[in-house]
Design a protein around this motif. Structure first.
Motif, PDB file in Angstrom:
ATOM      1  N   SER A 123       0.967  -1.282  -0.446  1.00  0.00           N
ATOM      2  CA  SER A 123       0.017  -0.437  -0.092  1.00  0.00           C
ATOM      3  C   SER A 123       0.637   0.972   0.136  1.00  0.00           C
ATOM      4  O   SER A 123       0.619   2.312  -0.870  1.00  0.00           O
ATOM      5  N   GLY A 163       0.964   4.144  -3.060  1.00  0.00           N
ATOM      6  CA  GLY A 163       1.070   5.763  -2.652  1.00  0.00           C
ATOM      7  C   GLY A 163       1.809   5.866  -3.331  1.00  0.00           C
ATOM      8  O   GLY A 163       1.999   7.322  -3.556  1.00  0.00           O
ATOM      9  N   ARG A 176       6.413   8.308   3.232  1.00  0.00           N
ATOM     10  CA  ARG A 176       6.008   7.463   2.656  1.00  0.00           C
ATOM     11  C   ARG A 176       7.161   6.295   2.398  1.00  0.00           C
ATOM     12  O   ARG A 176       7.438   5.350   3.354  1.00  0.00           O
TER      13      ARG A 176
END
Length: 580
Positions: free
Chosen positions: A47, A51, A74
């Motif tokens: 995930s 992103g 991230r």
């Protein structure tokens, strides 16, 4: 092999198998949990990487600083997650190999951010920018693919752990049942069946078959139990044989006794009876008494007379008595003995009772007693008449003495009277004391001295020291005559001129059954040169003759006064109060 060893091995194997199943289940659960955590980490990392793809395109298209910051945030989370997977040891085996691609991404992204302004006016910069975006997307996609492959491996590991756990869940109870089944077989084959056979043999022994035995070839606890049971049965058989022999001996003894012998429990029911009981109460066999109540066997009057004695027996008292039982024609007499039977802890648990019909004996004793009474009356009358006859003879001598004027004759007649009175007094004492074979010689001496004192009218004092000893008539007559001769001699010769003095009479026991009779005075004594052992006077001759009849040791004393001692064995005499 011993049962405890076999059971121990079974239990050990069961514990080991159960422990292995539990450990395998725990390991499978742990691996499944780790795989589940690794799968969640894989999803989280993918995930984050996706992103980053979106933020890469947004930063390349718009050049927003916020998008660049989010990309870097991230990236840091992605690196932290991968480091946790690589170093945590709880994310599964073989973590994803994304090190080179991941290391190159920050530099590419920084270059991309720096070329944003130039790419708006410079086509070459624009191409370079697109190339950087492709490189970042490629590297990011490589990370995603590697994490996906790692996630697939983790899922495979989780699935394998879950399948192994499911297999253990299915096979574990079955594996645990195997030792239990083995123990069940062991208990059935090595314990239950032998015990069942042993119970069957015990039931036969309980039913009275003391010959029943069980084989004991195995060397284990059941074999030991069988051998112990065999020894116990042998001992029981031996004890039973001895008990049967003792019971037969007891039955033989009691069945040949004239007495009725029985044993009663606390409810007064027969537990034993001999054949005399059968013949007395009209029951065919002794076994017919067992269990019957005493009140159902005895007549009511007989049972009522026994009740207080039986109650005393149950209270712990022994009773020996003769019971009078009124009958249709005459009264019967039964002699009973009641002895309590005490248990080991003390209470009375039964009564031993013996009885015999003594009616004939009681009637014979009554006849004998009546005959004895009649003979006693006759003997009393005989002694009374002998005494009276002697008094008649003494009176005749008194009359004869009055018919002569010669002093020596009158003296001889008076001496004969004294002798007759001494014998008459013995017969008087015999019928007065209700004992026709013996007298209390001390009492007799007192009476004789009273008669002699009254007859001679002498002033001398007579001191009597006599113990209450009984002499039979065979000894009392000669002993009384000796006392008469010696006292008369003292009255006549010890105190010339009539002066007073003392005469002493002693009668006492010496050396058990021997007695001593002594008469002495403090008079003038024997004449010089006179030897009483060879004296020819009638009195001394009588003393010697009577002493020989008594088999007595006779001795005369010399010195002041006169003394004579006799010691003889007392025969057929008992000291104390006469029996009626």
């Amino acid at each position: 092999m011993r049962l405890r060893t076999q059971v121990g091995l079974m239990i050990g194997a069961s514990l080991l198998l159960g422990l292995a199943v539990v450990v395998s289940a725990l390991l499978s659960i742990r691996d499944a949990q780790r795989a589940a955590v690794a799968g969640a980490d894989s999803n989280e990392i993918r995930s984050q990487a996706r992103g980053m793809l979106v933020l890469t395109h947004e930063t390349a298209r718009h050049g927003h600083e916020r998008a660049a910051q989010q990309w870097r945030a991230r990236y840091r989370e992605l690196v932290t997650g991968l480091e946790a997977v690589a170093t945590g040891g709880s994310r599964g085996k073989e973590p994803p190999a994304v090190g080179p691609a991941l290391a190159a991404m920050p530099a590419l992204f920084d270059t991309l951010v720096s070329t944003y302004a130039a790419a708006r006016t410079d086509p070459l910069a624009q191409q370079r920018r697109e190339l950087l975006v492709d490189l970042l997307v490629t590297e990011t996609q490589a990370v995603i693919d590697e994490v996906s492959r790692w996630g697939a491996r983790v899922d495979a590991q989780r699935l394998a752990s879950e399948q192994r756990l499911a297999l253990l869940a299915g096979l574990g109870p079955a594996l645990m049942v195997l030792p239990l089944a083995g123990m069940g077989w062991l208990m059935a084959a090595r314990v239950l069946r032998p015990v069942r056979r042993l119970q069957q043999v015990m039931a036969r022994v309980e039913a009275g078959d003391l010959e029943a035995r069980v084989e004991a070839t195995r060397v284990d606890e059941i074999g030991d139990l069988k051998r112990a049971f065999t020894r116990m049965t042998d001992a029981l058989q031996s004890s039973s044989a001895r008990l049967a022999a003792n019971e037969l001996r007891l039955r033989l003894i009691t069945d040949n006794l004239p007495e009725r012998v029985a044993y009663f429990d606390t409810a007064l029911r027969y537990r034993f009876a001999n054949r005399a009981c059968c013949s007395q109460w009209g029951i065919a066999e002794p076994e017919g008494f067992v269990g019957r109540a005493l009140a159902d066997v005895l007549p009511p009057a007989h049972y009522a007379g026994l009740q207080p004695h039986l109650a005393a027996g149950f209270a712990g008292e022994r009773r020996f008595f003769v019971l009078e039982v009124p009958g249709e024609l005459a009264t019967h007499h039964h002699e009973y003995a009641v002895v309590p039977d005490r248990a080991a802890d003390g209470p009375v648990q039964g009564l031993y009772v013996t009885a015999r019909d003594v009616t004939a004996r009681v009637r014979a004793e009554a006849r004998i007693e009546a005959t004895l009474h009649e003979k006693e009356v006759l003997l009393k009358e005989v002694h009374h008449r002998v005494k009276n006859n002697m008094q008649v003879i003494s009176s005749l001598l008194q009359l004869q003495s009055g018919c002569t004027e010669e002093a020596p004759v009158r003296e001889l007649l008076a001496e004969s009277q004294d002798r007759i009175r001494s014998m008459a007094l013995i017969h008087e004492k015999l019928y007065q004391n209700h004992d026709f074979a013996r007298i209390d010689f001390a009492d007799y001496v007192q009476g004789l001295l009273a008669v002699l004192s009254a007859s001679h009218g002498h002033a001398a004092r007579v001191d009597v020291r006599a113990e209450p000893l009984w002499l039979g008539i065979d000894q009392a007559v000669p002993a009384g005559l000796i006392v008469n001769e010696l006292i008369t001699n003292s009255f006549k010769h010890a105190f010339p001129g009539g002066f007073g003095g003392c005469i002493e009479v002693r009668f006492e026991a010496v050396d058990g059954e021997r007695v001593r009779l002594a008469v002495s005075d403090d008079g003038v004594g024997l004449p010089p040169g006179f030897d009483p052992a060879t004296g020819r006077s009638l009195g001394l001759r009588l003393v010697h003759i009577l002493a020989d009849q008594l088999d007595a040791e006779l001795a005369f004393g010399r010195g002041p006064g006169f003394a004579c001692d006799l010691v003889f064995d007392r025969q057929r005499s008992v000291s104390g109060v006469p029996h009626g």
